[in-house]
Motif scaffolding. Sequence first.
Motif: not given
Length: 260
Positions: A87-95, A1-21
């Motif tokens: 920790x921070x593994x991924x920066x999702x810079x969206x805002x 099965x092709x799955x993406x498991x990011x359970x060990x990762x911490x993602x910092x996401x900007x602009x998370x409250x609406x729309x694409x975020x």
Amino acid sequence: MFTIDLSEKVVLLTGCTSGIGLGIARQFARAGASLAGCGLETPEQAGEFFEIVRQESSQEPLYVQADVTKPDDLARFVGATIAQFGRIDVLASNAGTNVFAGAEACTEDEWDMNLNLNLASHWRLARLCKPCLETAPGGGVIVVNASCHAYSSIAGCFPYNVAKTALMGLVRSLTLEWSPAIRTVGVAPGFIDTRLNEAWFNTFPDPAAERARTEAQFPMHRLGTPDEIGGWFVFLSSDYARFAAGQTYLIDGGRNVVMM
Ligand SMILES: NC(=O)c1ccc[n+]([C@@H]2O[C@H](COP(=O)([O-])OP(=O)(O)OC[C@H]3O[C@@H](n4cnc5c(N)ncnc54)[C@H](O)[C@@H]3O)[C@@H](O)[C@H]2O)c1
């Protein structure tokens, strides 16, 4: 099965409250990641973010009210994320937000606000996250949300077009300077169906007709969804995309290949 498991990762996401975020938050939560999000809204106004993450994951998210144009707010957000998750593994810079002004009419204030939000904030936040990202097991990842306006644009959207095009340069430069410890990529969404765009259609005398006219211009005959963009953020953050670096991927339902 092709799955993406990011359970060990911490993602910092900007602009998370609406729309694409919200779509990005949903897809990272589905992949099992821990999420720290920020937005302009109070925690009470960020209810949808909490709801979406809790629906998909048992990991309780962190939310910080922060303005990404303010360096002190960025430092507070990064500090709170490290304090909670270590920790921070991924920066999702969206805002970001569109700025509708022509090249002649654009005021100095609009220009400064736009460059601060849609360009400089991504650089400042990437620099703040760098010490964590470069020591992340397996390598850190930065995914920057640019726009289809970085590829082709419309008149009257001048400062936004300039900033979003420059983000492609930021993605290239961070790749040259910070790889291989940190992999940097960009996403350039086309017209995505969000509440803001719904409000834009509602400015026309016949919103449904304007929506139908717009959708007909897309080879896919529809607009994109926040979840579809969120899926790209997750894929690009995963090991399946580990050879992807320095590019900004246009995801626009084929709109850009239409000549007229
Ligand atoms: N919606 C589209 O069709 C579309 C297309 C291409 C690119 N984009 C890009 O996607 C990103 C998100 O857009 P959206 O349509 O989801 O917008 P939106 O207005 O629905 O959401 C914007 C989010 O960013 C946050 N935000 C705005 N200014 C901020 C600031 N100064 N500090 C902290 N947070 C701030 C808001 O709190 C909110 O969470 C933007 O970078 C935008 O340029 C959107």
